[in-house]
Scaffold this motif. Structure first.
Motif, PDB file in Angstrom:
ATOM      1  N   VAL A 184       0.854  -1.187   0.000  1.00 19.06           N
ATOM      2  CA  VAL A 184       0.000   0.000   0.000  1.00 19.06           C
ATOM      3  C   VAL A 184       0.891   1.239   0.000  1.00 19.06           C
ATOM      4  O   VAL A 184       1.841   1.328   0.773  1.00 19.06           O
ATOM      5  CB  VAL A 184      -0.923   0.044   1.236  1.00 19.06           C
ATOM      6  N   GLY A 186       1.053   4.401   1.368  1.00 21.96           N
ATOM      7  CA  GLY A 186       0.336   5.044   2.448  1.00 21.96           C
ATOM      8  C   GLY A 186       0.829   6.431   2.799  1.00 21.96           C
ATOM      9  O   GLY A 186       1.979   6.790   2.529  1.00 21.96           O
ATOM     10  N   GLU A 246      -3.574   4.927   0.120  1.00 20.75           N
ATOM     11  CA  GLU A 246      -4.507   5.006   1.234  1.00 20.75           C
ATOM     12  C   GLU A 246      -3.882   5.716   2.435  1.00 20.75           C
ATOM     13  O   GLU A 246      -2.665   5.722   2.603  1.00 20.75           O
ATOM     14  CB  GLU A 246      -4.924   3.595   1.690  1.00 20.75           C
ATOM     15  N   SER A 247      -4.756   6.282   3.276  1.00 20.77           N
ATOM     16  CA  SER A 247      -4.318   6.792   4.567  1.00 20.77           C
ATOM     17  C   SER A 247      -4.048   5.610   5.496  1.00 20.77           C
ATOM     18  O   SER A 247      -4.825   4.652   5.537  1.00 20.77           O
ATOM     19  CB  SER A 247      -5.399   7.679   5.178  1.00 20.77           C
ATOM     20  N   VAL A 248      -2.926   5.664   6.215  1.00 23.44           N
ATOM     21  CA  VAL A 248      -2.556   4.580   7.127  1.00 23.44           C
ATOM     22  C   VAL A 248      -2.163   5.177   8.472  1.00 23.44           C
ATOM     23  O   VAL A 248      -1.926   6.385   8.602  1.00 23.44           O
ATOM     24  CB  VAL A 248      -1.388   3.730   6.563  1.00 23.44           C
ATOM     25  N   THR A 252       2.694   3.051  11.236  1.00 24.41           N
ATOM     26  CA  THR A 252       3.277   2.368  10.076  1.00 24.41           C
ATOM     27  C   THR A 252       4.700   2.856   9.809  1.00 24.41           C
ATOM     28  O   THR A 252       5.536   2.106   9.303  1.00 24.41           O
ATOM     29  CB  THR A 252       2.412   2.627   8.820  1.00 24.41           C
TER      30      THR A 252
END
Length: 293
Positions: A184, A186, A246-248, A252
């Motif tokens: 992803v 992010g 995507e926002s994570v 992370t």
């Protein structure tokens, strides 16, 4: 000048070594391995075998040089303890280099990050951050600038969150690496926070100008792009890698999560006007198009 360079085989350091050599200087570059020594020689510089923790080697190298540019840092952000160790190691190295130059009026150019100033772009007049995960770096650089009162022509080139070349380097490079591992691309929060950036070849020019021209105790901003949103950066990375964007969670990003969440644009107006520095190479978003799947 004969210039001692630490970190001379890294993304920024290799560009600085080439810039110095292309402008008539000679270079003595710290090399911690045989492979690094070979790379230094291939670039046209002389290797000085040793690591950043070898303080006697640093002092001896500084004694042989007309000036010093410090760039070396162990960029291991895997844990808070590892990061703290790297910050402490760099602080000790800068103290040793500075002491070796006291009373000589020779230049010592170190690097730091552009500061975070809530609500606006930071400028060269703003103080460095001295608290938080990398606050020790700010304290070390502040000490170096204080050597201006002890006969050292010390200065600091403040680097933005991403120093890039061919799509790699800096915080954007860390985002790319995390995207490859997690699948992803992010960004923390809404991704509206802004990160400044500069091409490594442009940054190299500023390090040379600071070495040659900077007055003692001064700070300069190697900022070409005042601030790209992290969401825009992640979008290019995701498109180049074929991954969702995507926002994570900030977790992370490990110990850098808090920094990654901050809106931290920065200006280089004073640097450009005073030293005549003008970035000429691709912007960050343009350069990220070089990322290969």
């Amino acid at each position: 000048m004969r210039v001692l360079v630490t970190g001379g085989t890294g993304l920024i350091g290799s560009a600085v070594v080439a810039e110095l050599l292309d402008n008539g200087h000679t270079v003595l570059a710290l090399a911690r391995s045989g492979a690094s020594a070979q790379a230094v020689e291939a670039a046209g510089a002389e290797p000085l075998r040793g690591a950043l923790a070898d303080l006697d080697t640093l002092r001896a190298g500084a004694a042989r040089a007309d000036g010093v540019i410090h760039l070396a840092f162990n960029n291991d952000f895997s844990s808070p303890d590892t990061l703290a160790k790297s910050v402490a190691e760099e602080g000790a190295a800068l103290a040793a280099l500075g002491e070796a130059l006291v009373g000589s009026d020779r230049p010592l150019v170190t690097c730091s990050g552009t500061p975070y100033i809530p609500g606006r772009a930071s400028t060269e007049a703003d103080p460095l951050i001295t608290e938080g995960p990398v606050g020790g770096r700010g304290r070390a650089v502040t000490s170096v600038l204080g050597l201006s009162s002890r006969g050292v022509r010390s200065s600091a080139v403040r680097l933005p969150r991403t120093v890039h070349n061919q799509g790699s380097g800096g915080f954007a490079g860390l985002l790319t690496g995390i995207a490859r591992r997690t699948g992803v691309s992010g960004y923390p929060g809404e991704g509206a926070q802004r990160w400044p950036a500069v091409h490594a070849l442009d940054a190299a020019v500023l390090f040379r100008l600071a070495l040659e021209q900077a007055e003692a105790g001064t700070s300069w901003h190697a900022v070409a792009d005042e601030g790209d949103t992290v969401r825009d950066i992640a979008t290019v990375i995701g498109r180049r890698l074929g991954l969702p964007v995507e926002s994570v969670s900030a977790q992370t990003f490990g110990p850098l999560g808090q920094i990654f969440e901050s809106d931290q644009p920065s200006s280089s107006t004073y640097t450009r006007q005073t030293l005549g520095w003008e970035p000429k190479h691709p912007s960050l978003l343009e350069d990220l198009e070089n990322i290969q799947p």
